[in-house]
Design a protein around this motif. Structure first.
Motif, PDB file in Angstrom:
ATOM      1  N   GLN A  19      20.641  42.828 -26.553  1.00 18.24           N
ATOM      2  CA  GLN A  19      19.693  43.947 -26.397  1.00 18.24           C
ATOM      3  C   GLN A  19      18.609  43.641 -25.392  1.00 18.24           C
ATOM      4  O   GLN A  19      18.239  44.492 -24.577  1.00 18.24           O
ATOM      5  N   LEU A  20      18.067  42.435 -25.431  1.00 14.92           N
ATOM      6  CA  LEU A  20      17.025  42.071 -24.482  1.00 14.92           C
ATOM      7  C   LEU A  20      17.561  42.087 -23.052  1.00 14.92           C
ATOM      8  O   LEU A  20      16.903  42.562 -22.127  1.00 14.92           O
ATOM      9  N   ARG A  21      18.769  41.587 -22.882  1.00 16.81           N
ATOM     10  CA  ARG A  21      19.386  41.596 -21.554  1.00 16.81           C
ATOM     11  C   ARG A  21      19.623  43.034 -21.084  1.00 16.81           C
ATOM     12  O   ARG A  21      19.342  43.378 -19.939  1.00 16.81           O
ATOM     13  N   GLU A  22      20.105  43.875 -21.987  1.00 16.72           N
ATOM     14  CA  GLU A  22      20.348  45.284 -21.665  1.00 16.72           C
ATOM     15  C   GLU A  22      19.050  45.999 -21.282  1.00 16.72           C
ATOM     16  O   GLU A  22      19.013  46.764 -20.306  1.00 16.72           O
ATOM     17  N   ARG A  24      16.352  44.660 -20.032  1.00 18.90           N
ATOM     18  CA  ARG A  24      15.903  44.137 -18.738  1.00 18.90           C
ATOM     19  C   ARG A  24      16.717  44.751 -17.608  1.00 18.90           C
ATOM     20  O   ARG A  24      16.171  45.217 -16.601  1.00 18.90           O
ATOM     21  N   HIS A  25      18.039  44.779 -17.773  1.00 20.66           N
ATOM     22  CA  HIS A  25      18.910  45.349 -16.740  1.00 20.66           C
ATOM     23  C   HIS A  25      18.638  46.836 -16.540  1.00 20.66           C
ATOM     24  O   HIS A  25      18.657  47.319 -15.406  1.00 20.66           O
ATOM     25  N   ALA A  26      18.396  47.571 -17.624  1.00 23.96           N
ATOM     26  CA  ALA A  26      18.141  49.013 -17.533  1.00 23.96           C
ATOM     27  C   ALA A  26      16.883  49.306 -16.716  1.00 23.96           C
ATOM     28  O   ALA A  26      16.758  50.391 -16.137  1.00 23.96           O
ATOM     29  N   ARG A  27      15.992  48.331 -16.654  1.00 24.99           N
ATOM     30  CA  ARG A  27      14.751  48.509 -15.898  1.00 24.99           C
ATOM     31  C   ARG A  27      14.805  47.818 -14.539  1.00 24.99           C
ATOM     32  O   ARG A  27      13.810  47.712 -13.834  1.00 24.99           O
ATOM     33  N   ASN A  28      16.006  47.316 -14.186  1.00 27.02           N
ATOM     34  CA  ASN A  28      16.226  46.632 -12.903  1.00 27.02           C
ATOM     35  C   ASN A  28      15.237  45.495 -12.667  1.00 27.02           C
ATOM     36  O   ASN A  28      14.679  45.361 -11.582  1.00 27.02           O
ATOM     37  N   LEU A  29      15.033  44.697 -13.709  1.00 32.82           N
ATOM     38  CA  LEU A  29      14.112  43.565 -13.622  1.00 32.82           C
ATOM     39  C   LEU A  29      14.893  42.259 -13.589  1.00 32.82           C
ATOM     40  O   LEU A  29      15.901  42.109 -14.282  1.00 32.82           O
ATOM     41  N   GLN A  33      10.969  38.169 -12.651  1.00 35.01           N
ATOM     42  CA  GLN A  33       9.944  39.206 -12.734  1.00 35.01           C
ATOM     43  C   GLN A  33       9.377  39.311 -14.147  1.00 35.01           C
ATOM     44  O   GLN A  33       8.173  39.439 -14.338  1.00 35.01           O
ATOM     45  N   VAL A  34      10.259  39.248 -15.150  1.00 35.49           N
ATOM     46  CA  VAL A  34       9.791  39.293 -16.539  1.00 35.49           C
ATOM     47  C   VAL A  34       8.874  38.102 -16.814  1.00 35.49           C
ATOM     48  O   VAL A  34       7.808  38.251 -17.416  1.00 35.49           O
ATOM     49  N   PHE A  35       9.263  36.923 -16.329  1.00 34.85           N
ATOM     50  CA  PHE A  35       8.437  35.735 -16.535  1.00 34.85           C
ATOM     51  C   PHE A  35       7.083  35.892 -15.847  1.00 34.85           C
ATOM     52  O   PHE A  35       6.037  35.584 -16.427  1.00 34.85           O
ATOM     53  N   THR A  36       7.093  36.394 -14.624  1.00 38.30           N
ATOM     54  CA  THR A  36       5.851  36.595 -13.876  1.00 38.30           C
ATOM     55  C   THR A  36       4.923  37.556 -14.607  1.00 38.30           C
ATOM     56  O   THR A  36       3.716  37.327 -14.704  1.00 38.30           O
ATOM     57  N   ASP A  37       5.498  38.635 -15.141  1.00 35.68           N
ATOM     58  CA  ASP A  37       4.696  39.658 -15.810  1.00 35.68           C
ATOM     59  C   ASP A  37       4.230  39.263 -17.218  1.00 35.68           C
ATOM     60  O   ASP A  37       3.179  39.706 -17.669  1.00 35.68           O
ATOM     61  N   THR A  38       5.044  38.469 -17.920  1.00 37.65           N
ATOM     62  CA  THR A  38       4.776  38.212 -19.340  1.00 37.65           C
ATOM     63  C   THR A  38       4.504  36.752 -19.691  1.00 37.65           C
ATOM     64  O   THR A  38       4.042  36.466 -20.791  1.00 37.65           O
ATOM     65  N   ASP A  39       4.850  35.847 -18.797  1.00 35.88           N
ATOM     66  CA  ASP A  39       4.785  34.406 -19.066  1.00 35.88           C
ATOM     67  C   ASP A  39       5.755  34.008 -20.190  1.00 35.88           C
ATOM     68  O   ASP A  39       5.533  33.036 -20.901  1.00 35.88           O
ATOM     69  N   ILE A  40       6.810  34.801 -20.359  1.00 37.11           N
ATOM     70  CA  ILE A  40       7.858  34.512 -21.349  1.00 37.11           C
ATOM     71  C   ILE A  40       9.124  34.134 -20.588  1.00 37.11           C
ATOM     72  O   ILE A  40       9.575  34.876 -19.713  1.00 37.11           O
ATOM     73  N   ASN A  41       9.698  32.987 -20.932  1.00 39.90           N
ATOM     74  CA  ASN A  41      10.915  32.530 -20.272  1.00 39.90           C
ATOM     75  C   ASN A  41      12.115  33.259 -20.879  1.00 39.90           C
ATOM     76  O   ASN A  41      12.785  32.757 -21.770  1.00 39.90           O
ATOM     77  N   ILE A  42      12.381  34.447 -20.358  1.00 41.57           N
ATOM     78  CA  ILE A  42      13.470  35.274 -20.883  1.00 41.57           C
ATOM     79  C   ILE A  42      14.825  34.645 -20.608  1.00 41.57           C
ATOM     80  O   ILE A  42      15.778  34.878 -21.344  1.00 41.57           O
ATOM     81  N   GLY A  43      14.920  33.834 -19.565  1.00 39.61           N
ATOM     82  CA  GLY A  43      16.180  33.160 -19.256  1.00 39.61           C
ATOM     83  C   GLY A  43      16.619  32.254 -20.386  1.00 39.61           C
ATOM     84  O   GLY A  43      17.789  32.221 -20.754  1.00 39.61           O
ATOM     85  N   ARG A  44      15.689  31.544 -20.948  1.00 39.38           N
ATOM     86  CA  ARG A  44      15.998  30.653 -22.079  1.00 39.38           C
ATOM     87  C   ARG A  44      16.428  31.474 -23.301  1.00 39.38           C
ATOM     88  O   ARG A  44      17.363  31.117 -24.002  1.00 39.38           O
ATOM     89  N   ILE A  45      15.760  32.590 -23.517  1.00 35.95           N
ATOM     90  CA  ILE A  45      16.099  33.444 -24.653  1.00 35.95           C
ATOM     91  C   ILE A  45      17.463  34.082 -24.440  1.00 35.95           C
ATOM     92  O   ILE A  45      18.317  34.066 -25.326  1.00 35.95           O
ATOM     93  N   ALA A  58       7.991  41.074 -30.168  1.00 36.31           N
ATOM     94  CA  ALA A  58       7.065  42.201 -30.124  1.00 36.31           C
ATOM     95  C   ALA A  58       6.462  42.359 -28.729  1.00 36.31           C
ATOM     96  O   ALA A  58       6.336  43.481 -28.224  1.00 36.31           O
ATOM     97  N   ASN A  59       6.113  41.251 -28.100  1.00 36.94           N
ATOM     98  CA  ASN A  59       5.569  41.304 -26.744  1.00 36.94           C
ATOM     99  C   ASN A  59       6.603  41.849 -25.759  1.00 36.94           C
ATOM    100  O   ASN A  59       6.270  42.660 -24.884  1.00 36.94           O
ATOM    101  N   LEU A  60       7.839  41.412 -25.882  1.00 39.58           N
ATOM    102  CA  LEU A  60       8.886  41.902 -24.983  1.00 39.58           C
ATOM    103  C   LEU A  60       9.173  43.377 -25.219  1.00 39.58           C
ATOM    104  O   LEU A  60       9.359  44.135 -24.264  1.00 39.58           O
ATOM    105  N   CYS A  61       9.193  43.793 -26.466  1.00 36.59           N
ATOM    106  CA  CYS A  61       9.413  45.212 -26.763  1.00 36.59           C
ATOM    107  C   CYS A  61       8.289  46.057 -26.165  1.00 36.59           C
ATOM    108  O   CYS A  61       8.554  47.111 -25.575  1.00 36.59           O
ATOM    109  N   ALA A  62       7.056  45.598 -26.287  1.00 35.11           N
ATOM    110  CA  ALA A  62       5.933  46.321 -25.693  1.00 35.11           C
ATOM    111  C   ALA A  62       6.089  46.378 -24.176  1.00 35.11           C
ATOM    112  O   ALA A  62       5.876  47.423 -23.553  1.00 35.11           O
ATOM    113  N   TYR A  63       6.484  45.277 -23.579  1.00 34.01           N
ATOM    114  CA  TYR A  63       6.684  45.209 -22.133  1.00 34.01           C
ATOM    115  C   TYR A  63       7.772  46.194 -21.685  1.00 34.01           C
ATOM    116  O   TYR A  63       7.617  46.883 -20.685  1.00 34.01           O
TER     117      TYR A  63
END
Length: 83
Positions: A19-22, A24-29, A33-45, A58-63
């Motif tokens: 779901q997180l990957r979907e 991110r892809h749906a928003r063409n990010l 870019q997600v890491f830059t905007d959120t400081d969350i290493n989405i690649g690891r997740i 919760a932070n990613l859902c808000a983002y």
């Protein structure tokens, strides 16, 4: 019998990752870019190597602009359908 490092809730983890990957892809990010905007290493997740906390989710859902309730409803539907 489960192996020591096997996850008991593997379908849930796979569903969250998908779901997180979907989202991110749906928003063409990009992951960068997600890491830059959120400081969350989405690649690891997204690789499934890290176990995401509820606060990070919760932070990613808000983002991504999706309520947690909707995220979990989609997760539940995906698990029920075997995705």
């Amino acid at each position: 019998m489960r192996r020591k490092n096997e996850r008991y809730n593997e379908p849930v983890v796979r569903g969250v990752v998908a779901q997180l990957r979907e989202l991110r892809h749906a928003r063409n990010l990009s992951q960068k870019q997600v890491f830059t905007d959120t400081d969350i290493n989405i690649g690891r997740i997204e690789s499934g190597r890290g176990n995401i906390s509820v606060s990070t989710l919760a932070n990613l859902c808000a983002y991504y602009g999706i309520p947690l309730r909707e995220f979990f409803e989609r997760l539940e539907a995906g698990i029920a359908s075997g995705e």
